[in-house]
Motif scaffolding. Structure first.
Motif, PDB file in Angstrom:
ATOM      1  N   PRO A 106       0.919  -1.083  -0.023  1.00 10.04           N
ATOM      2  CA  PRO A 106      -0.033  -0.033   0.113  1.00 10.04           C
ATOM      3  C   PRO A 106       0.960   1.339   0.033  1.00 10.04           C
ATOM      4  N   VAL A 107       1.780   1.433   0.964  1.00  9.87           N
ATOM      5  CA  VAL A 107       2.695   2.861   0.843  1.00  9.87           C
ATOM      6  C   VAL A 107       3.440   2.709  -0.436  1.00  9.87           C
ATOM      7  N   THR A 108       4.093   1.598  -0.917  1.00 12.13           N
ATOM      8  CA  THR A 108       4.591   1.882  -2.413  1.00 12.13           C
ATOM      9  C   THR A 108       3.737   2.510  -3.344  1.00 12.13           C
ATOM     10  N   LEU A 109       2.299   1.706  -3.332  1.00 14.33           N
ATOM     11  CA  LEU A 109       1.434   2.399  -4.459  1.00 14.33           C
ATOM     12  C   LEU A 109       1.022   3.752  -4.165  1.00 14.33           C
ATOM     13  N   PHE A 110       0.967   4.031  -2.753  1.00 11.16           N
ATOM     14  CA  PHE A 110       0.634   5.581  -2.649  1.00 11.16           C
ATOM     15  C   PHE A 110       1.616   6.504  -2.857  1.00 11.16           C
ATOM     16  N   VAL A 174      -3.240  14.520   6.775  1.00 10.64           N
ATOM     17  CA  VAL A 174      -1.965  15.120   6.643  1.00 10.64           C
ATOM     18  C   VAL A 174      -1.383  14.859   5.338  1.00 10.64           C
ATOM     19  N   LEU A 175      -1.322  13.647   5.084  1.00  6.04           N
ATOM     20  CA  LEU A 175      -0.579  12.941   4.047  1.00  6.04           C
ATOM     21  C   LEU A 175      -1.119  13.800   2.752  1.00  6.04           C
ATOM     22  N   THR A 176      -2.222  13.662   2.679  1.00  2.00           N
ATOM     23  CA  THR A 176      -2.855  14.484   1.367  1.00  2.00           C
ATOM     24  C   THR A 176      -2.701  15.846   1.383  1.00  2.00           C
ATOM     25  N   HIS A 208       8.270   8.238   4.747  1.00  2.00           N
ATOM     26  CA  HIS A 208       8.425   8.009   6.236  1.00  2.00           C
ATOM     27  C   HIS A 208       7.069   8.229   6.918  1.00  2.00           C
ATOM     28  N   LEU A 209       6.060   9.162   6.329  1.00  2.00           N
ATOM     29  CA  LEU A 209       5.023   9.418   7.246  1.00  2.00           C
ATOM     30  C   LEU A 209       3.973   8.442   6.877  1.00  2.00           C
ATOM     31  N   SER A 210       3.838   7.529   5.958  1.00  2.00           N
ATOM     32  CA  SER A 210       3.022   6.612   5.393  1.00  2.00           C
ATOM     33  C   SER A 210       2.921   5.671   6.518  1.00  2.00           C
ATOM     34  N   VAL A 211       3.839   5.208   7.121  1.00  2.00           N
ATOM     35  CA  VAL A 211       4.108   4.141   7.512  1.00  2.00           C
ATOM     36  C   VAL A 211       3.317   4.084   9.114  1.00  2.00           C
TER      37      VAL A 211
END
Length: 214
Positions: A106-110, A174-176, A208-211
């Protein structure tokens, strides 16, 4: 009888050709109007942009402008729709390629989708700068917030975040927001090298933030 049939057949064929030709003319006309509108909106801002100037630059009468877009607001919203659809198309195409390669993290795709979005923001930076300004038609801010909320939901699904948990929703929001802020910064970049550095830097932050914590 055969003469009537043959005549009707020719008329139908000619009608199809005329229809295709007309559709092409309409597409060309609308493209000219949108390009002219983008120039004037960018130079003067939405509030100070004049329909007469847009029509003059496009070489198309004001009456045709009203016929196809209904006025200044219609032109602005058509540009927004074009920008939004292109960004979504670019991101979706990138995710398809990554999944076809066997990527399922999921993180790689995001992050891959975020990179595609940011690269699109650079490629379409004139539109991006326009929509970053607080100068649009009435109701546009609400429309943009609605799209932003849908964007957060798409990112939550991509990251496989449980939207029922407040912490998860906040993390995706936050990520968005990071992606959106970086996209606005790209509009002011001086060249492609600087833009690429920003995209790389932001993607590193997103990793870093997605994990999830813990």
């Amino acid at each position: 009888m055969s003469g009537i049939v043959e005549s009707a057949g020719r008329t139908a064929g000619q009608g199809a050709e005329l229809s295709e030709g007309y559709a092409g003319q309409v597409g060309t006309l609308r493209r000219a109007l949108l390009d002219a509108a983008l120039e004037v909106f960018t130079e003067r801002g939405y509030s100070d942009a004049g329909l007469t100037e847009i029509a003059t630059r496009s070489g198309i009468p004001v009456g045709s402008l009203f016929q196809h877009y209904g006025g200044k607001q219609g032109l602005y919203l058509a540009l927004w729709e074009e920008f939004r659809e292109e960004q979504e198309r670019r991101t979706a195409a990138t995710l398809t390629v990554e999944r076809d390669r066997g990527v399922d993290d999921p993180v790689t795709l995001f992050v891959a989708g975020a990179r595609a979005y940011l690269e699109g923001a650079w490629d379409n930076r004139r539109l991006g700068r326009l929509f970053a300004e607080d100068d649009g038609p009435s109701g546009f801010d609400a429309l943009r917030r609605q799209w932003d909320r849908a964007w957060v939901r798409r990112n939550a699904r991509l990251l496989e975040v449980d939207e029922r948990r407040r912490a998860g929703r906040v993390r995706v929001s936050v990520l968005t927001t990071v992606i959106g802020g970086a996209a606005r910064e790209l509009g002011d970049c001086g060249d492609e090298t600087e833009a690429g550095e920003i995209v790389d830097e932001v993607c590193g932050i997103l990793v870093h933030l997605s994990v999830p914590p813990g």
